[in-house]
Design a protein around this motif. Structure first.
Motif, PDB file in Angstrom:
ATOM      1  N   LYS A 100     -13.622   0.168   7.417  1.00 49.34           N
ATOM      2  CA  LYS A 100     -13.318  -0.585   8.633  1.00 49.34           C
ATOM      3  C   LYS A 100     -13.107   0.335   9.839  1.00 49.34           C
ATOM      4  N   CYS A 101     -13.715  -0.054  10.961  1.00 52.73           N
ATOM      5  CA  CYS A 101     -13.378   0.605  12.223  1.00 52.73           C
ATOM      6  C   CYS A 101     -13.013  -0.485  13.227  1.00 52.73           C
ATOM      7  N   HIS A 130     -17.518  -2.810  10.433  1.00 50.45           N
ATOM      8  CA  HIS A 130     -17.519  -1.967   9.238  1.00 50.45           C
ATOM      9  C   HIS A 130     -18.716  -1.027   9.231  1.00 50.45           C
ATOM     10  N   TYR A 163     -20.089   6.537   6.951  1.00 47.54           N
ATOM     11  CA  TYR A 163     -18.684   6.920   6.977  1.00 47.54           C
ATOM     12  C   TYR A 163     -18.520   8.408   6.685  1.00 47.54           C
ATOM     13  N   SER A 194     -16.660  10.711   9.474  1.00 49.84           N
ATOM     14  CA  SER A 194     -15.281  11.042   9.101  1.00 49.84           C
ATOM     15  C   SER A 194     -15.159  12.511   8.690  1.00 49.84           C
ATOM     16  N   THR A 234      -9.812   9.311   9.459  1.00 49.53           N
ATOM     17  CA  THR A 234      -9.915   7.852   9.430  1.00 49.53           C
ATOM     18  C   THR A 234     -10.674   7.371  10.667  1.00 49.53           C
ATOM     19  N   LYS A 244     -10.398   3.889  11.509  1.00 54.04           N
ATOM     20  CA  LYS A 244      -9.863   2.532  11.736  1.00 54.04           C
ATOM     21  C   LYS A 244      -9.766   2.134  13.194  1.00 54.04           C
ATOM     22  N   THR A 245      -9.331   3.091  14.033  1.00 54.71           N
ATOM     23  CA  THR A 245      -9.094   2.726  15.430  1.00 54.71           C
ATOM     24  C   THR A 245     -10.275   3.089  16.319  1.00 54.71           C
TER      25      THR A 245
END
Ligand SMILES: [Zn+2]
Length: 179
Positions: free
Chosen positions: A17-18, A22, A28, A32, A38, A40-41
């Protein structure tokens, strides 16, 4: 079914999830730095920027810096190649860093444009400077003074000798390749 924000493959069980949706495992991994950060944000736009710079890094990894002239040109004597970082500032366009083997260099020269202009009723000699690199299949320009400035100014003189340095070092590298 959900799609990966970056590569648009349809997502099954494994997804990350971002902020905007997704991404798939492959993407990813890239955004990453091998699962160490991460996302996420992060927005889609931020992820795309990370992706681009990670691709640039993979180009750089085959390049070992031996010498450089400011941020204009980099030399790798071990692998006999040069890298042009292609900063917007020096190319007038947005290009990715590019690597050329010494052996592909055909020519390198300083090109000056000169004009005369009246500034405050005084005649002034203005000029701009670039270094033109000719390769087997390509031509690249490094702009040192992209916009006309006074040729008597310190900046102009500095850039003039910098341009001459680039030409000297490129020509030396070219000779290395022949040996
Ligand atoms: Zn993907």
């Amino acid at each position: 079914m959900k799609e990966c924000l970056i590569c648009s493959t349809s997502l099954k069980l494994i997804k990350f999830k971002c902020a905007d949706g997704h991404v798939c495992k492959k993407c990813y991994e890239k955004v990453s730095s091998n699962f160490t950060q991460t996302i996420k944000t992060k927005t889609k736009e931020e992820l795309m920027t990370i992706l681009e710079s990670s691709q640039e890094e993979s180009v750089d990894s085959s390049f070992e810096l031996s010498r450089k002239i400011n941020q204009l040109i980099f030399f790798d004597d071990k692998n006999q190649q040069i890298c042009l970082p292609n900063h917007r500032k020096y190319t007038k366009e947005n290009l990715k860093p590019e690597i050329y083997p010494f052996a592909a260099i055909l020519n390198c020269q300083v090109v000056e444009d000169q004009i005369e202009r009246l500034v405050k009723k005084k005649k002034q000699q203005l000029g701009c400077i670039k270094v033109v690199l000719t390769f087997e299949n390509d031509t690249r320009e490094i702009w040192l003074i992209p916009n006309f400035i006074n040729r008597d100014s310190m900046a102009y003189k500095t850039m003039c000798s910098l341009a001459a340095n680039i030409v000297t070092e490129v020509k030396q590298s070219k000779e290395l390749a022949v040996c």
